[in-house]
Scaffold this motif. Structure first.
Motif, mmCIF file in Angstrom:
data_model
loop_
_atom_site.group_PDB
_atom_site.id
_atom_site.type_symbol
_atom_site.label_atom_id
_atom_site.label_comp_id
_atom_site.label_asym_id
_atom_site.label_seq_id
_atom_site.Cartn_x
_atom_site.Cartn_y
_atom_site.Cartn_z
ATOM 1 N N GLU A 59 1.714 -24.656 -16.965
ATOM 2 C CA GLU A 59 0.450 -24.118 -17.485
ATOM 3 C C GLU A 59 -0.707 -24.390 -16.524
ATOM 4 N N LYS A 60 -0.740 -25.603 -15.959
ATOM 5 C CA LYS A 60 -1.801 -25.938 -15.006
ATOM 6 C C LYS A 60 -1.626 -25.158 -13.708
ATOM 7 N N GLN A 61 -0.375 -24.995 -13.268
ATOM 8 C CA GLN A 61 -0.123 -24.207 -12.065
ATOM 9 C C GLN A 61 -0.629 -22.785 -12.254
ATOM 10 N N GLU A 62 -0.303 -22.186 -13.383
ATOM 11 C CA GLU A 62 -0.727 -20.812 -13.657
ATOM 12 C C GLU A 62 -2.245 -20.703 -13.751
ATOM 13 N N ALA A 63 -2.882 -21.698 -14.378
ATOM 14 C CA ALA A 63 -4.346 -21.683 -14.478
ATOM 15 C C ALA A 63 -4.982 -21.756 -13.093
ATOM 16 N N MET A 64 -4.432 -22.590 -12.226
ATOM 17 C CA MET A 64 -4.959 -22.713 -10.865
ATOM 18 C C MET A 64 -4.730 -21.429 -10.077
ATOM 19 N N LYS A 65 -3.550 -20.830 -10.220
ATOM 20 C CA LYS A 65 -3.269 -19.568 -9.528
ATOM 21 C C LYS A 65 -4.234 -18.481 -9.986
ATOM 22 N N LYS A 66 -4.471 -18.429 -11.293
ATOM 23 C CA LYS A 66 -5.367 -17.416 -11.845
ATOM 24 C C LYS A 66 -6.783 -17.594 -11.305
ATOM 25 N N GLU A 67 -7.260 -18.824 -11.290
ATOM 26 C CA GLU A 67 -8.611 -19.080 -10.786
ATOM 27 C C GLU A 67 -8.705 -18.823 -9.285
ATOM 28 N N CYS A 68 -7.654 -19.110 -8.543
ATOM 29 C CA CYS A 68 -7.679 -18.852 -7.103
ATOM 30 C C CYS A 68 -7.645 -17.356 -6.799
ATOM 31 N N ASN A 69 -7.137 -16.549 -7.716
ATOM 32 C CA ASN A 69 -7.145 -15.099 -7.537
ATOM 33 C C ASN A 69 -8.488 -14.479 -7.893
ATOM 34 N N ASP A 70 -9.375 -15.249 -8.510
ATOM 35 C CA ASP A 70 -10.717 -14.789 -8.864
ATOM 36 C C ASP A 70 -11.665 -15.194 -7.733
ATOM 37 N N ALA A 71 -12.255 -14.215 -7.078
ATOM 38 C CA ALA A 71 -13.105 -14.480 -5.901
ATOM 39 C C ALA A 71 -14.247 -15.440 -6.206
ATOM 40 N N ALA A 72 -14.882 -15.289 -7.346
ATOM 41 C CA ALA A 72 -16.025 -16.147 -7.691
ATOM 42 C C ALA A 72 -15.592 -17.592 -7.919
ATOM 43 N N MET A 73 -14.448 -17.771 -8.553
ATOM 44 C CA MET A 73 -13.970 -19.127 -8.838
ATOM 45 C C MET A 73 -13.410 -19.800 -7.586
ATOM 46 N N SER A 74 -12.768 -19.022 -6.729
ATOM 47 C CA SER A 74 -12.082 -19.619 -5.580
ATOM 48 C C SER A 74 -13.018 -19.950 -4.424
ATOM 49 N N LYS A 75 -14.181 -19.354 -4.378
ATOM 50 C CA LYS A 75 -15.082 -19.560 -3.235
ATOM 51 C C LYS A 75 -15.393 -21.035 -2.971
ATOM 52 N N PRO A 76 -15.758 -21.822 -3.984
ATOM 53 C CA PRO A 76 -16.040 -23.228 -3.687
ATOM 54 C C PRO A 76 -14.787 -24.055 -3.367
ATOM 55 N N HIS A 77 -13.618 -23.490 -3.606
ATOM 56 C CA HIS A 77 -12.357 -24.202 -3.375
ATOM 57 C C HIS A 77 -11.484 -23.421 -2.395
ATOM 58 N N ALA A 78 -12.078 -22.891 -1.364
ATOM 59 C CA ALA A 78 -11.388 -21.975 -0.441
ATOM 60 C C ALA A 78 -10.158 -22.600 0.208
ATOM 61 N N GLU A 79 -10.280 -23.810 0.713
ATOM 62 C CA GLU A 79 -9.145 -24.451 1.391
ATOM 63 C C GLU A 79 -8.007 -24.708 0.401
ATOM 64 N N PHE A 80 -8.358 -25.200 -0.779
ATOM 65 C CA PHE A 80 -7.350 -25.444 -1.810
ATOM 66 C C PHE A 80 -6.655 -24.140 -2.190
ATOM 67 N N CYS A 81 -7.432 -23.094 -2.430
ATOM 68 C CA CYS A 81 -6.859 -21.807 -2.844
ATOM 69 C C CYS A 81 -6.009 -21.174 -1.756
ATOM 70 N N ALA A 82 -6.354 -21.419 -0.504
ATOM 71 C CA ALA A 82 -5.517 -20.912 0.589
ATOM 72 C C ALA A 82 -4.124 -21.539 0.512
ATOM 73 N N ASN A 83 -4.069 -22.829 0.175
ATOM 74 C CA ASN A 83 -2.764 -23.485 0.025
ATOM 75 C C ASN A 83 -2.019 -22.959 -1.187
ATOM 76 N N VAL A 84 -2.732 -22.729 -2.280
ATOM 77 C CA VAL A 84 -2.088 -22.167 -3.484
ATOM 78 C C VAL A 84 -1.538 -20.781 -3.171
ATOM 79 N N GLN A 85 -2.311 -19.974 -2.464
ATOM 80 C CA GLN A 85 -1.843 -18.635 -2.077
ATOM 81 C C GLN A 85 -0.599 -18.717 -1.208
ATOM 82 N N ALA A 86 -0.559 -19.694 -0.309
ATOM 83 C CA ALA A 86 0.602 -19.867 0.555
ATOM 84 C C ALA A 86 1.853 -20.259 -0.232
#
Length: 91
Positions: A59-86
């Protein structure tokens, strides 16, 4: 009586909505396993990042993936979201 129900409904809705604003990426307890320091400035290497991510509940993994796919949410966490995307976070 009807006014009381309306007020209680509005209060309940505002409390539920308030929780929705704080996302998984904004919770220090969710983010701490991915950083080497307590100030959460230095990200762990990808191998350790993947281990920490896979150890989280789905559930937490999915929530993080969802937020990283949202441009507004992922902007402050760009490096983290790049790893999630990878790790396959682009659904």
């Amino acid at each position: 009586m009807n006014l009381k129900n309306i007020c209680l409904g509005a209060l309940a809705l505002s409390m539920v909505s308030g929780v929705a604003f704080a996302g998984a990426l904004d919770e220090p307890d969710n983010m701490a396993p991915f950083f080497t320091d307590s100030g959460m400035k230095t990200m762990k290497p990808m191998a350790d990042f993947k281990t920490a991510f896979m150890a989280m509940p789905m559930e937490k993994q999915e929530a993080m993936k969802k937020e990283c796919n949202d441009a507004a949410m992922s902007k402050p966490h760009a490096e983290f979201c790049a790893n999630v995307q990878a790790l396959g976070g682009a659904n």
